[in-house]
Structures are given as structure tokens and as C-alpha cells.
Motif scaffolding. Structure first.
Motif, PDB file in Angstrom:
ATOM      1  N   GLU A 314       0.825  -1.210   0.000  1.00  0.00           N
ATOM      2  CA  GLU A 314       0.000   0.000   0.000  1.00  0.00           C
ATOM      3  C   GLU A 314       0.857   1.257   0.000  1.00  0.00           C
ATOM      4  N   ALA A 315       1.980   1.228   0.767  1.00  0.00           N
ATOM      5  CA  ALA A 315       2.885   2.385   0.790  1.00  0.00           C
ATOM      6  C   ALA A 315       3.520   2.599  -0.584  1.00  0.00           C
ATOM      7  N   LYS A 316       3.884   1.523  -1.248  1.00  0.00           N
ATOM      8  CA  LYS A 316       4.484   1.610  -2.573  1.00  0.00           C
ATOM      9  C   LYS A 316       3.485   2.183  -3.577  1.00  0.00           C
ATOM     10  N   GLU A 317       2.241   1.699  -3.506  1.00  0.00           N
ATOM     11  CA  GLU A 317       1.202   2.206  -4.405  1.00  0.00           C
ATOM     12  C   GLU A 317       0.942   3.683  -4.146  1.00  0.00           C
ATOM     13  N   LYS A 318       0.964   4.112  -2.855  1.00  0.00           N
ATOM     14  CA  LYS A 318       0.742   5.523  -2.528  1.00  0.00           C
ATOM     15  C   LYS A 318       1.888   6.388  -3.040  1.00  0.00           C
ATOM     16  N   ALA A 319       3.133   5.893  -2.896  1.00  0.00           N
ATOM     17  CA  ALA A 319       4.288   6.655  -3.388  1.00  0.00           C
ATOM     18  C   ALA A 319       4.217   6.830  -4.900  1.00  0.00           C
ATOM     19  N   MET A 320       3.822   5.800  -5.606  1.00  0.00           N
ATOM     20  CA  MET A 320       3.685   5.890  -7.067  1.00  0.00           C
ATOM     21  C   MET A 320       2.597   6.884  -7.441  1.00  0.00           C
ATOM     22  N   LYS A 321       1.471   6.861  -6.689  1.00  0.00           N
ATOM     23  CA  LYS A 321       0.380   7.786  -7.001  1.00  0.00           C
ATOM     24  C   LYS A 321       0.802   9.229  -6.747  1.00  0.00           C
ATOM     25  N   ASP A 322       1.519   9.454  -5.609  1.00  0.00           N
ATOM     26  CA  ASP A 322       1.988  10.803  -5.307  1.00  0.00           C
ATOM     27  C   ASP A 322       2.946  11.300  -6.391  1.00  0.00           C
ATOM     28  N   ALA A 323       3.821  10.418  -6.886  1.00  0.00           N
ATOM     29  CA  ALA A 323       4.767  10.802  -7.937  1.00  0.00           C
ATOM     30  C   ALA A 323       4.039  11.135  -9.226  1.00  0.00           C
ATOM     31  N   GLU A 324       3.046  10.332  -9.556  1.00  0.00           N
ATOM     32  CA  GLU A 324       2.271  10.590 -10.778  1.00  0.00           C
ATOM     33  C   GLU A 324       1.523  11.911 -10.668  1.00  0.00           C
ATOM     34  N   ASP A 325       0.938  12.188  -9.461  1.00  0.00           N
ATOM     35  CA  ASP A 325       0.234  13.468  -9.273  1.00  0.00           C
ATOM     36  C   ASP A 325       1.175  14.655  -9.416  1.00  0.00           C
ATOM     37  N   ALA A 326       2.464  14.445  -9.039  1.00  0.00           N
ATOM     38  CA  ALA A 326       3.455  15.529  -9.158  1.00  0.00           C
ATOM     39  C   ALA A 326       4.061  15.599 -10.556  1.00  0.00           C
ATOM     40  N   GLY A 327       3.622  14.708 -11.441  1.00  0.00           N
ATOM     41  CA  GLY A 327       4.134  14.714 -12.814  1.00  0.00           C
ATOM     42  C   GLY A 327       5.511  14.119 -12.955  1.00  0.00           C
ATOM     43  N   VAL A 328       5.929  13.297 -12.011  1.00  0.00           N
ATOM     44  CA  VAL A 328       7.264  12.683 -12.047  1.00  0.00           C
ATOM     45  C   VAL A 328       7.125  11.246 -12.507  1.00  0.00           C
ATOM     46  N   LYS A 329       7.977  10.882 -13.495  1.00  0.00           N
ATOM     47  CA  LYS A 329       7.982   9.514 -13.971  1.00  0.00           C
ATOM     48  C   LYS A 329       8.795   8.645 -13.009  1.00  0.00           C
ATOM     49  N   VAL A 330       8.202   7.545 -12.618  1.00  0.00           N
ATOM     50  CA  VAL A 330       8.837   6.677 -11.627  1.00  0.00           C
ATOM     51  C   VAL A 330       8.925   5.255 -12.173  1.00  0.00           C
ATOM     52  N   ASP A 331      10.102   4.644 -11.985  1.00  0.00           N
ATOM     53  CA  ASP A 331      10.276   3.234 -12.330  1.00  0.00           C
ATOM     54  C   ASP A 331       9.612   2.389 -11.236  1.00  0.00           C
ATOM     55  N   LYS A 332       8.644   1.552 -11.617  1.00  0.00           N
ATOM     56  CA  LYS A 332       7.899   0.766 -10.625  1.00  0.00           C
ATOM     57  C   LYS A 332       8.801  -0.127  -9.793  1.00  0.00           C
ATOM     58  N   LYS A 333       9.891  -0.610 -10.438  1.00  0.00           N
ATOM     59  CA  LYS A 333      10.779  -1.519  -9.724  1.00  0.00           C
ATOM     60  C   LYS A 333      11.647  -0.792  -8.695  1.00  0.00           C
ATOM     61  N   ASN A 334      11.918   0.495  -8.949  1.00  0.00           N
ATOM     62  CA  ASN A 334      12.848   1.221  -8.085  1.00  0.00           C
ATOM     63  C   ASN A 334      12.182   2.295  -7.234  1.00  0.00           C
ATOM     64  N   VAL A 335      10.864   2.264  -7.160  1.00  0.00           N
ATOM     65  CA  VAL A 335      10.169   3.276  -6.397  1.00  0.00           C
ATOM     66  C   VAL A 335      10.561   3.156  -4.920  1.00  0.00           C
ATOM     67  N   LYS A 336      10.839   4.282  -4.286  1.00  0.00           N
ATOM     68  CA  LYS A 336      11.245   4.306  -2.890  1.00  0.00           C
ATOM     69  C   LYS A 336      10.044   4.614  -2.001  1.00  0.00           C
ATOM     70  N   VAL A 337       9.933   3.837  -0.939  1.00  0.00           N
ATOM     71  CA  VAL A 337       8.831   3.996   0.001  1.00  0.00           C
ATOM     72  C   VAL A 337       9.325   4.771   1.209  1.00  0.00           C
ATOM     73  N   PRO A 338       8.625   5.828   1.609  1.00  0.00           N
ATOM     74  CA  PRO A 338       9.044   6.579   2.796  1.00  0.00           C
ATOM     75  C   PRO A 338       9.111   5.664   4.012  1.00  0.00           C
ATOM     76  N   LYS A 339      10.167   5.883   4.812  1.00  0.00           N
ATOM     77  CA  LYS A 339      10.327   5.064   5.999  1.00  0.00           C
ATOM     78  C   LYS A 339       9.301   5.447   7.064  1.00  0.00           C
ATOM     79  N   SER A 340       8.846   4.424   7.765  1.00  0.00           N
ATOM     80  CA  SER A 340       7.973   4.663   8.923  1.00  0.00           C
ATOM     81  C   SER A 340       8.511   3.833  10.066  1.00  0.00           C
TER      82      SER A 340
END
Length: 781
Positions: A314-340
Motif C-alpha cells: 500500500e505504501a508503494k502504491e501511494k508513493a507511485m500515485k503521489d509521484a504521478e500526481d506531481a508529474g514525475v515519472k517513476v520506475d515501478k521496480k525502483n520506487v522508494k517507500v518513505p520510511k515509517s
């Protein structure tokens, strides 16, 4: 030993299948489908088939918990008793026989045919509807049914077969179990048996469908069971002359098995019954912390791993969505998840400066003088957290309020279209569906029982240290029989009260005692006292168990011993005396030497039974009659049994020897000696295929065994002067028994020494040499 072409083809197919299993065994040991279910921390199971196409960060290193717990419930109180699921391959090949695991039952020969135990102490008490008693192979009592609680859905499919479409046997069973959360378990079962029969007019067909469920809460528990069963048995009355089997040379021509003349054709017994069982209890008590079992810890770890995987996804999916909303292209394999973080991070620094003295006193905190002391406190906190992580809350019920409902309906029909002239001695005037020489004897019965009880848990009452229950039951039974104008009906009420004391805790001594007295109704004064005790103590590095059980029953004979009305059988006697049955039984079991002794003493007054007689002629057995009787004198039965298992490397030898003596063989005939022995080699193939290869034999001494009376559907004592004896010959089977992963299967040649004098029941020969196979497979989704 000769085989038919059909048998040779079937053997070739089965051997090819076995060779395939052997060749695939090493591959199966390494194969992992990767399909599993996830269980949340609260026990909720989620099917994972919808996860296809989604990433699995844990891969296949997360093991599926397939733990399954099974138990039986007491038919009166709903008390649970832990049991073991039937997954052992040992003796699996004998589970298919109507004659029992150790061939301890007499039978008319076919699969699913009526049977009766030869060992007296193993006979069940009569059901009020006596017509289902000979079919306890397919009629499962409530206290023998296995309820389930499983961590993942489980399906079992079993099938065994022999013969062909003309004379063969097929038996298919399946059971499905699943949990909706950790408290609610449900399932269903299907059991279909079809034995065409190797002799004329001998087919059997039984179909059973059941639904069950259980809810195991802290305060509320409930069990539900519903069964519907249809039984159909073609009755042939036995062969016309035993000489066709014992001395075939006395006939001018030879007869195939299916060509041997039988007494009856187009005669059927049909039984239909539906059963509803529901027991519930509400308990009051207290909570306490107890350690989890290894299986619960395993399931908890699985749940935590599943939750972690879900959070990361879920965190990975949220990070990808946030990147897409910001107009940033993200590699699905290398997407970084914020630490919690949860709790103290591993790289956190420990403060070494001491807090002000007044601050420590004001807050009531412990003073930390240096870094080593701080680290020690943190380590102690971690250990305390780890120690309590695998504890669970357990609710201890001190007092329980119990209600059990048991409702059963029965219908039995004996239908006949071809009956030889003078086959029956008597004919009565009854109004039935069929007329002239045809028969349509029909009887119905239903029983409704409600039981209410209060239970006090063992160890939590200062006045009664043992577990204790008091209860009251009301039973209403309704019976219908044909008569000259249509039908006659009877209603019988009964109110009983009773109590139970028991000790189940601890490892050394356990006991229970139950007493029940009928205070109102048709059986007023009826008394039942049952009890048991066992003592376990160490001996030479193992455990010796001494157990004793017994009962005293002062009971009224069941309805159909007192009343029966049909076209050719009729009796009515409400004045039958109460039956007194006293039994004392002892068991000695020593695990180290795998030795078990069993001794029993029975004393019976007013023993009630069925007897039958006939007149022999060139046309067979004519002028048949059957009737209900009571023994005038007390009968004593003594029983001694020894079980001994031996192992010499891969060679195993298991033997059960039973001796019994009845003081009145005319009323209660029993064989003096029953023997079962099993000699086999146990080994593995490719480290994964467990194999048993061996032969077993069964034998009992000759005795005047009970006859079988088709129109009554019961085993009856022979009342003729010239009685027929059966037994005195060994019956040998040769088998291969296998277990591979979750599958059990076998191939067998039964009755390999098939020949003359092969009877368990007079005039009903056993099947000869037959090739058989069977399989049972567990599937965990």
C-alpha cells in the motif's frame, strides 16, 4: 492364481499410475505453487487467488499454516474431546471394508451390507429405530463425528473401487472444511457408496449428505450438525444351498458366482433418515494470560508477515500515485517507500546525561546512571516485550448453562414383488400399498430430545473440587406401523434427571461418573449409571496406563422389540421385563512395549433379542418366521483381549487376539477366538514415498452365528434344531499401502486364498479373490 482380462487391464492401468507417482515423487518434493491464504491478526482468512499479477515481496519463503484441529462432542452436553484427523496411511487399506478394520464384524458379504460385531463388548447399544443398527458403517453417531477448525480451507476426497460395471464396488467420500475467522468453522460432507454385488440380487446403495458448523467463543459456544441419509439394499435371502460354495462338485454343472440361485429376487429394504443436532452453552468466568501453542505462534507470525507485506504494498502504491500526481515519472521496480517507524529505531542514540534528581523523584522514574545501565534497561524491556508477544488471553469458564436439541426422523420400507410360495410361515391382515403376494411393509418414527444442564468447571468451586453437572431431559418419540385398517401410531414421553462428576485435569488420574433416572413417562424407573477411571504413571522410562470403565443399565426394551406389525411378522408385548446389564472393563496399556490388554465382565438379565426359524426343503428354506424374545436366565460374558505390536528394522508385526465366553450360546452365540494379524515391510522410495508392503489375515473359531432375516432387516439367533456353523477358516489379503505428501493410496488383492466354506453369516458367502485400489487426498487451498 488366474485373472480375467478386465482385471489384468485394470491392474496395468493402476501399476502405470503408481510408476508415474514414483517417478514424479522427487519433483513433487521440490514443487511449490506459491498459492496461499493470508490471515489477519484477528484470524480473518483472505483468499489469495485475486493477487495474481501483483508483486509478492516475500516470495515463496512464507510458509502456509495448514494447521487443523478436530474434536468430537458429547451428544448430551456438547463437551469437546480432542481427536486426530484421519491422515495416517497405516491400515488405510482396511478402512474400506464393511467387516471392519480388523474384520471384527459379520456381514452378508457386499460393500455396505448389514453387519453385526462378533466381539460382544464392541457392539453399540440399540438405536430406538432398530433398522439402522446393522448400518453403523454409514450411520455416524454424533459423538464420533469430527468437527473442524482449520487455518486454511481443507478438502478431502477419498475413493475406492473393485470389480467392473456388473459386479464391482465404488465408494466416494468428500469433506470440505473452512473457517470464517478463528471462531466459526463450517463444512460439508458427501458419502456415496454403491456395491453392485458379485452374487445375484445383492446390490447396495447408500447416499449421505451432511452440513456442520461450530462457533467457539469465550462465553458462547455452539455446534450444529445436519445429516440426511438414504439407504437401499437388495435382499436375496442367501443362496438356496451352501453346497454351491462348500461342495460345488456335487452339481452336474459349474456355476459362476452370479449364477448361483438365491432365495429372493426383487426384494428391497429402504431406510431414509434426517438428523438435526444442535448444542449450545453460555459460560461465565474470568480471563487469564497463557502461552500460545506452536501452531498459534506460527499462524501469528504468518499474519504479521502478511500484514507487513500489505503495508509495504500500500505504501508503494501511494508513493507511485503521489509521484504521478506531481508529474514525475517513476520506475515501478525502483520506487522508494518513505520510511515509517514503530517503537525505538535500531540506530537511535541513548542519552547518557542523568536527569535532575528532583525530576526523577517527581515523575517516579528509575534513575539511570550511565550508558551500560541504559542499555541493560533497554535489553530487559525488549526481552519482556518478546516474552509477552506470544501470550494470549484465555477465558476460563467457571459455570456453563447448556442446551442440546436432538431431532431425528426415520422411515423404513420393505418392498417385495417376487416371494416364493410358502416362504413365510404366517400371513397377517394389513392394509398396504401392494396387494396379493407383494409386500410393502412401512414404518415411521421420529424422536425429539431436549436436554438442559448446568456445569461447574473443575477446580473453581470450593464445595466441589471436581467438575460437576446436573441435567434434565425430555424425549418424545412417535411410531407408526401398518394394521388392518391403515396404520396404528404410538407416542412415548420420557423425562429424566441426572448428574455427572468428572476430573479431567492433570496427567496422573482422571475419572467420570454419570447417573440418569427416568422420573416420568413410559420408562419410569429406568436407571443408567456410567463411569470410568484411568491412572497414568511412569515405568522404566515410559508411561503405563491402567483404565477401568463400566456401567449398570436398568432399561426398558426399545419399541420394536415390544411392537411390530407387518404382512408376515407380528408381535405386541408391553409387559417385557426391564433389562439389567452390568459391565466392568479394564485396560492395561504400556507404550514402551506397545502392549495392550483388555478384560471385560458382562452380566445381563432379561436379555432381549430376535430369533428366527425355517424348514429346509429341496427348494431352500421355507416357512420362515421371526419373533422377539427375552432370555429367562441371566447370561454372563467374559472377554480377554491382547494387542501386541513388534518391529524388527523394516519388518512390522501386529496382532490382536480376543477370547470370549458366553454362558448361553443358544441365546447369545459368540466365537471363542477372534484373531487379526498383520505382517508388513515399511520403507521409503525417493525419501518421500512411504510404503507398507505386506499381508494380513483374520480368523475366528466356528460357532452358530446369527442368521440374517431380510424382511425384518435384523440379525436373528438361529432357533432351528439343526443350526448352521460358520468360521474356522483364515481369510488373507495382500496389499501395498502408500503415502505421498497429502495423498494416501493402496492396491490390494483381497481374499487371496478364496475357496470353500467362506461364510461370515449363514447362507451368505463372502466375495472371492478381488483386486482393489483406493486413494484419499487432502487439498489445502
Amino acid at each position: 492364481m488366474r485373472f480375467t482380462l478386465y482385471e489384468m487391464k485394470k491392474m496395468k492401468k493402476i501399476l502405470s499410475f503408481i510408476l508415474f507417482l514414483l517417478s514424479a515423487a522427487p519433483l513433487w518434493a521440490q514443487y511449490d505453487t506459491g498459492n496461499y491464504n493470508s490471515m489477519s491478526a484477528d484470524g480473518t482468512i483472505t483468499n489469495q487467488r485475486d493477487r495474481q499479477g501483483k508483486s509478492d515481496s516475500l516470495g515463496t519463503d512464507k510458509e502456509i499454516p495448514e494447521g487443523i484441529h478436530v474434536w468430537t462432542v458429547d451428544s448430551r452436553f456438547g463437551d469437546r474431546t480432542e481427536a486426530k484427523p484421519d491422515t495416517v496411511s497405516h491400515m488405510f487399506m482396511n478402512s474400506i471394508f464393511t467387516t471392519g478394520l480388523h474384520s471384527e464384524y459379520n456381514s452378508t458379504g457386499n460393500l455396505g451390507a448389514p453387519r453385526q460385531a462378533r466381539i460382544f463388548i464392541d457392539r453399540n447399544e440399540n438405536n430406538n429405530f432398530i433398522f439402522v443398527n446393522p448400518y453403523d458403517y454409514v450411520v455416524t453417531p454424533v459423538d464420533q463425528f469430527l468437527f473442524t477448525n482449520t487455518l486454511s480451507p481443507l478438502t478431502n476426497i477419498s475413493y475406492n473401487n473393485c470389480g467392473n460395471r456388473t459386479n464391482g464396488e465404488d465408494h466416494f467420500k468428500t469433506k470440505f472444511a473452512v473457517n470464517a475467522g478463528k471462531r466459526l468453522g463450517v463444512g460439508f460432507l458427501i458419502d456415496y457408496l454403491y456395491g453392485r454385488g458379485y452374487y445375484n440380487a445383492q446390490s447396495t446403495s447408500h447416499f449421505k449428505f451432511g452440513l456442520y458448523g461450530s462457533y467457539i467463543g469465550d462465553r458462547y459456544q455452539a455446534h450444529f450438525l445436519f445429516n440426511t441419509l438414504h439407504e437401499k439394499v437388495t435382499e436375496n435371502g442367501g443362496i438356496t444351498s451352501d453346497l454351491y460354495i462348500t461342495h460345488p462338485e456335487s452339481f452336474n454343472e459349474s456355476y459362476a458366482t452370479s449364477e448361483i440361485p438365491t432365495m429372493l429376487e426383487q426384494n428391497w429394504n429402504r431406510n431414509d433418515n434426517q438428523h438435526i443436532f444442535f448444542t449450545q452453552r453460555y459460560s461465565v468466568g474470568f480471563n487469564r494470560k497463557v502461552p500460545m501453542t506452536p501452531e498459534e505462534i506460527k499462524a501469528r507470525k504468518f499474519a504479521l508477515a502478511s500484514q507487513k507485506e500489505k503495508d509495504e504494498r500500500e505504501a508503494k502504491e501511494k508513493a507511485m500515485k503521489d509521484a504521478e500526481d506531481a508529474g514525475v515519472k517513476v520506475d515501478k521496480k525502483n520506487v522508494k517507500v518513505p520510511k515509517s517507524y514503530s517503537g525505538r529505531p535500531d540506530d537511535a542514540k541513548i542519552a547518557t546525561t542523568a536527569a535532575p534528581k528532583d525530576s526523577i523523584q517527581a515523575n517516579g522514574r528509575i534513575k539511570v546512571g550511565n550508558k551500560n545501565a541504559a542499555d541493560s534497561l533497554i535489553a530487559a524491556a525488549k526481552k519482556a516485550k518478546q516474552d509477552t508477544a506470544w501470550l494470549k488471553d484465555e477465558y476460563v469458564p467457571v459455570t456453563s448453562f447448556i442446551h442440546t436439541l436432538d431431532f431425528t426422523t426415520y422411515r423404513r420400507i420393505y418392498e417385495a414383488y417376487q416371494t416364493p410360495t410358502n416362504y413365510y410361515l404366517d400371513t397377517y391382515n394389513v392394509k398396504e400399498k401392494l396387494s396379493n403376494d407383494s409386500i410393502f411393509d412401512k414404518t415411521r418414527n421420529w424422536n425429539l430430545r431436549n436436554t438442559f444442564a448446568i456445569a461447574l468447571l473443575e477446580g473453581f468451586n470450593k464445595w466441589i473440587k471436581t467438575g460437576a453437572k446436573i441435567f434434565a431431559s425430555h424425549t418424545l418419540s412417535h411410531y407408526v406401523l401398518p394394521d388392518s385398517t391403515g396404520t396404528s401410531s404410538w407416542n412415548e414421553h420420557s423425562v429424566t434427571v441426572g448428574a455427572q462428576l468428572s476430573k479431567t485435569q492433570g496427567k496422573t488420574l482422571h475419572f467420570n461418573a454419570t447417573g440418569e433416572l427416568a422420573v416420568l413417562g413410559y420408562n419410569v424407573g429406568e436407571l443408567k449409571i456410567d463411569g470410568g477411571i484411568d491412572l497414568n504413571f511412569p515405568l522404566l522410562g515410559d508411561t503405563m496406563t491402567l483404565a477401568a470403565t463400566g456401567f449398570y443399565h436398568h432399561v426398558k426394551p426399545s419399541f420394536y422389540y415390544r411392537h411390530y406389525q407387518s404382512k408376515h411378522l407380528w408381535w405386541s408385548d408391553d409387559d417385557l421385563s426391564m433389562i439389567d446389564h452390568l459391565r466392568a472393563q479394564g485396560v492395561l496399556n504400556y507404550q514402551k512395549t506397545r502392549t495392550r490388554f483388555r478384560f471385560a465382565f458382562d452380566e445381563i438379565r432379561n436379555y432381549t433379542y430376535f430369533a428366527s426359524s425355517y424348514t429346509s426343503s429341496d427348494d431352500g428354506r421355507l416357512y420362515n418366521m421371526a419373533y422377539s424374545r427375552q432370555a429367562g436366565s441371566p447370561i454372563t460374558v467374559l472377554t480377554a483381549e491382547v494387542n501386541q505390536d513388534l518391529t524388527f528394522g523394516p519388518l512390522n508385526w501386529e496382532t490382536q487376539l480376543t477370547w470370549q465366553k458366553s454362558t448361553d450360546q443358544d441365546v447369545l452365540p459368540l466365537p471363542s477366538i477372534n484373531v487379526y494379524t498383520n505382517l508388513y515391510l515399511r520403507f521409503k522410495i525417493a525419501h518421500v514415498l512411504h510404503c507398507d508392503f505386506g499381508a494380513d489375515a483374520r480368523y475366528f473359531t466356528k460357532y452358530e452365528a446369527p442368521d440374517y432375516f431380510p424382511s425384518l432387516g435384523q440379525y436373528t439367533v438361529q432357533a432351528n434344531d439343526d443350526k448352521v456353523k460358520v468360521g474356522g477358516f483364515p481369510l488373507v489379503n495382500v496389499y501395498f499401502n502408500f503415502k505421498l505428501s497429502r495423498a494416501r493410496f493402496f492396491v490390494m488383492m483381497s481374499h487371496i486364498n478364496g475357496g470353500k466354506d467362506c461364510f461370515f453369516t449363514p447362507h451368505y458367502p463372502l466375495n472371492g479373490r478381488i483386486f482393489r485400489f483406493g486413494i484419499s487426498w487432502n487439498f489445502a487451498d
